[in-house]
Design a protein around this motif. Structure first.
Motif, PDB file in Angstrom:
ATOM      1  N   ASP A   9      -2.808 -18.030  -1.601  1.00  0.00           N
ATOM      2  CA  ASP A   9      -1.557 -17.627  -0.970  1.00  0.00           C
ATOM      3  C   ASP A   9      -0.652 -16.845  -1.923  1.00  0.00           C
ATOM      4  O   ASP A   9       0.006 -15.882  -1.508  1.00  0.00           O
ATOM      5  N   GLY A  10      -0.599 -17.264  -3.180  1.00  0.00           N
ATOM      6  CA  GLY A  10       0.244 -16.554  -4.144  1.00  0.00           C
ATOM      7  C   GLY A  10      -0.231 -15.144  -4.391  1.00  0.00           C
ATOM      8  O   GLY A  10       0.576 -14.217  -4.565  1.00  0.00           O
ATOM      9  N   ALA A  11      -1.554 -14.948  -4.406  1.00  0.00           N
ATOM     10  CA  ALA A  11      -2.094 -13.601  -4.576  1.00  0.00           C
ATOM     11  C   ALA A  11      -1.804 -12.747  -3.354  1.00  0.00           C
ATOM     12  O   ALA A  11      -1.441 -11.566  -3.463  1.00  0.00           O
ATOM     13  N   VAL A  12      -1.937 -13.338  -2.149  1.00  0.00           N
ATOM     14  CA  VAL A  12      -1.700 -12.585  -0.915  1.00  0.00           C
ATOM     15  C   VAL A  12      -0.234 -12.149  -0.819  1.00  0.00           C
ATOM     16  O   VAL A  12       0.064 -10.992  -0.477  1.00  0.00           O
ATOM     17  N   SER A  13       0.698 -13.038  -1.138  1.00  0.00           N
ATOM     18  CA  SER A  13       2.113 -12.657  -1.075  1.00  0.00           C
ATOM     19  C   SER A  13       2.430 -11.569  -2.096  1.00  0.00           C
ATOM     20  O   SER A  13       3.234 -10.665  -1.827  1.00  0.00           O
ATOM     21  N   LEU A  14       1.785 -11.628  -3.268  1.00  0.00           N
ATOM     22  CA  LEU A  14       1.988 -10.586  -4.272  1.00  0.00           C
ATOM     23  C   LEU A  14       1.432  -9.246  -3.781  1.00  0.00           C
ATOM     24  O   LEU A  14       2.046  -8.189  -3.975  1.00  0.00           O
ATOM     25  N   ILE A  15       0.269  -9.287  -3.135  1.00  0.00           N
ATOM     26  CA  ILE A  15      -0.323  -8.060  -2.596  1.00  0.00           C
ATOM     27  C   ILE A  15       0.566  -7.473  -1.511  1.00  0.00           C
ATOM     28  O   ILE A  15       0.797  -6.250  -1.458  1.00  0.00           O
ATOM     29  N   ILE A  16       1.095  -8.322  -0.637  1.00  0.00           N
ATOM     30  CA  ILE A  16       2.018  -7.848   0.401  1.00  0.00           C
ATOM     31  C   ILE A  16       3.231  -7.167  -0.240  1.00  0.00           C
ATOM     32  O   ILE A  16       3.664  -6.088   0.180  1.00  0.00           O
ATOM     33  N   GLY A  17       3.773  -7.813  -1.268  1.00  0.00           N
ATOM     34  CA  GLY A  17       4.906  -7.219  -1.968  1.00  0.00           C
ATOM     35  C   GLY A  17       4.554  -5.891  -2.609  1.00  0.00           C
ATOM     36  O   GLY A  17       5.373  -4.957  -2.645  1.00  0.00           O
ATOM     37  N   TYR A  18       3.327  -5.790  -3.103  1.00  0.00           N
ATOM     38  CA  TYR A  18       2.890  -4.550  -3.749  1.00  0.00           C
ATOM     39  C   TYR A  18       2.740  -3.420  -2.737  1.00  0.00           C
ATOM     40  O   TYR A  18       2.986  -2.255  -3.064  1.00  0.00           O
ATOM     41  N   VAL A  19       2.308  -3.753  -1.520  1.00  0.00           N
ATOM     42  CA  VAL A  19       2.231  -2.744  -0.462  1.00  0.00           C
ATOM     43  C   VAL A  19       3.605  -2.127  -0.241  1.00  0.00           C
ATOM     44  O   VAL A  19       3.757  -0.888  -0.182  1.00  0.00           O
ATOM     45  N   VAL A  20       4.626  -2.979  -0.138  1.00  0.00           N
ATOM     46  CA  VAL A  20       5.986  -2.489   0.080  1.00  0.00           C
ATOM     47  C   VAL A  20       6.491  -1.734  -1.150  1.00  0.00           C
ATOM     48  O   VAL A  20       7.112  -0.665  -1.035  1.00  0.00           O
ATOM     49  N   LEU A  21       6.228  -2.247  -2.334  1.00  0.00           N
ATOM     50  CA  LEU A  21       6.682  -1.600  -3.568  1.00  0.00           C
ATOM     51  C   LEU A  21       6.145  -0.178  -3.664  1.00  0.00           C
ATOM     52  O   LEU A  21       6.897   0.763  -3.973  1.00  0.00           O
TER      53      LEU A  21
END
Length: 552
Positions: free
Chosen positions: A529-541
């Protein structure tokens, strides 16, 4: 000359190439030979007893059946150290716990079987209880069967030791050897004289280790002996014991009862240098065939997945899964920062609610002007009922959720579900307490209902919420950029152990066009879950990078 001195002299002269940790322990042991500390002295006769017993009575149970066992110099030096340092008055052993990390096929199982037999027959203990421990009973029985086959090949031992339904019995002192597993009944009532853990890295939780260690408290000179290679499971009892051993060797922790022998490469780049292989394989050329290791290394050069296995099992380098998205050295970043001193003004939020009955994760990604690093603020959420289930089922996640809560890394939600609004409250705290404005928050729309979405929009604005759908089309390119930044150690997540755990668990699914997306893999206990939330944030970034850079 003692075997300890002989082995040390060969290391110092360069006849034997040794790693830093082995040099440390033998430098310490030789110093204590000549400069006894406190009430501990070296008794060579006592140190030689197990060696003489093994080479006299124990016979080969594999290969050349019935042949006498001949311990190698590194094994003799170890046995002298473990059994030879004693209390000056009582002559009872100093060391009660041993950690021996060495590459596979370096005689671990045979040596432990012989040690079990010595502790049963020759250690002078009344009614010794000797146990071989593993996660599964079938695994622990491998060591037990090695003991029994060794007895069968030895006429003298076979005459006096009898195999019963669940143990090997020595009538002369009422002693037993028995195989146990973490799910065995009645572990609380044991009175252990010796506990053997073969492959500590395979133990999924530390409860059985702690329980067996405590079971030795009434013995005069008990011994807990762990021989293992490294493993792919991180945040385990192995990692904890390895760190403890290094702290003892470095002098950061004082423990006169603990002795560690860590055979490993000093640097990952040594893996294809043949002269360095013996650092992790002390039995190379005698117990372990040189040609076998050379073949493994050559195969690993053209097979990245197999290379991970070679690095872990032959050279004791830290890795996670051989099919993981990131290698351990790529994801591991121990840099830390103080949020109060960083001057962050704007951050990009993201959260993952994959299963509300399980772990949930939220992130805020921050950057600063003239700073190429990317800073991660994290928070995790877990339902109280799920946490209680984890504690009742010791074979589940086997990670320290309660400790993480005390460290402020995790929040517990009452009931059996994560309260989605607690995540919103955390984002508000980041804004209000640390004065970090969050212009965008990425989320997977599959798990966000209209009422939750409206609550976020009412608090942060309608333009804030950014849908990030899961799939290769959306995630592949940002994942590849994130991986590059993680490998360059530009992503600083404050050495958060939950972030590290989730990143190490993440595997990838690749389509025919080499597009990737994250998956959990075969083990459902692993959380990503922590990796997925980071990836989601990276998409937006990545999508908002120009606007974000103008803001900061």
């Amino acid at each position: 000359m003692t075997y300890i001195e002989e082995y040390y002299n060969k290391i110092i002269s360069g006849d034997i190439v040794a790693c830093k940790r082995i040099i440390q322990v033998y430098t310490m042991l030789v110093d204590r030979l000549y400069n006894p500390k406190d009430n501990w002295v070296f008794d060579e006769e006592l140190g030689n007893r197990p060696i003489e017993f093994i080479e006299t009575f124990c016979k080969q149970a594999q290969g050349e059946l019935g042949a006498s066992l001949e311990l190698q110099l590194f094994q003799k030096a170890k046995h002298q150290a473990v059994f030879g340092f004693v209390d000056e008055q009582t002559r009872l052993r100093q060391y009660q716990e041993v950690l021996d990390i060495r590459g596979r096929k370096n005689g671990k199982t045979t040596e432990l079987a012989a040690d079990e037999l010595y502790m049963l027959v020759g250690d002078g203990e009344g009614s010794p209880e000797c146990y071989i421990i593993a996660t599964k009973l079938d695994q622990s029985k491998k060591g037990f069967n090695e003991c029994y086959k060794m007895v069968q090949q030895s006429p003298l031992l076979n005459k006096h030791l009898k195999k019963r339904k669940s143990d090997i019995y020595f009538a002369s002192n009422f002693g037993t050897i028995q195989a146990l597993a973490s799910n065995s009944n009645g572990l609380d009532g044991l009175n252990s004289h010796m506990v053997t853990i073969d492959e500590l890295a395979a133990i999924k939780n530390r409860d059985i280790y702690d329980l067996m260690k405590q079971s030795m408290s009434s013995r005069r000179q008990p011994l807990l002996d762990c021989i293992t290679t490294n493993g792919f499971v991180r945040n385990s009892i192995f990692d904890a014991q390895y760190e403890y051993a290094c702290n003892v060797l470095d002098g950061k922790v004082k423990d006169d009862r603990f002795l560690a022998f860590i055979y490993e490469l000093d640097d990952r780049d040594e893996w294809d240098k043949e002269e360095c292989w013996i650092k992790a394989n002390p039995g190379l050329g005698t117990i372990k065939k040189f040609e076998f290791l050379r073949d493994c290394v050559n195969k690993a050069k053209s097979d990245p997945a197999f290379k991970a296995t070679v690095m872990v099992k032959d050279f004791n380098m830290k890795e996670n899964s051989s099919s993981a998205w990131l290698r351990w050295e790529e994801l591991n970043n121990e840099s830390k920062f103080d949020i109060k001193k960083m001057g962050f003004r704007y951050g990009i939020g993201a959260f993952d609610l994959a299963e509300t009955t399980d772990l949930a994760s939220a992130k805020v990604i921050c950057m600063r002007p003239e700073d190429e690093n990317i800073y991660i603020l994290s928070m995790y959420f877990i339902p109280e009922e799920k946490l209680n289930q984890e504690e009742d089922n010791k074979e589940d996640d086997s990670v320290p959720y309660r400790l993480w809560e005390k460290q402020g890394l995790l929040r517990i939600c009452e009931g059996n579900k994560v309260n989605k609004y607690h995540i919103l409250e955390w984002f508000k705290e980041i804004r209000d307490v640390f004065d970090i404005y969050i212009p965008w928050i990425g989320y997977d729309p599959w798990h966000v209902d209209d009422s939750l979405l409206k609550a976020y929009e009412d608090e942060f604005g309608k333009e804030t919420m950014i849908k990030v759908r899961q799939g290769v089309y959306t995630l592949s390119a940002p994942m590849k950029e994130l991986r590059a930044d993680l490998c360059a150690h530009k992503v600083i997540y404050n050495n958060n152990p939950i972030d590290k755990w989730c990143l190490s668990n993440t595997e990838i699914k690749t389509d025919i066009n080499a597009n990737i997306q994250p998956i959990k893999g075969m083990d459902n206990r692993k959380r990503i879950d922590g990796a997925v939330s980071l990836i989601i944030g990276y998409v937006v970034l990545k999508d908002k990078m120009i606007e974000y850079e103008n803001m900061i």
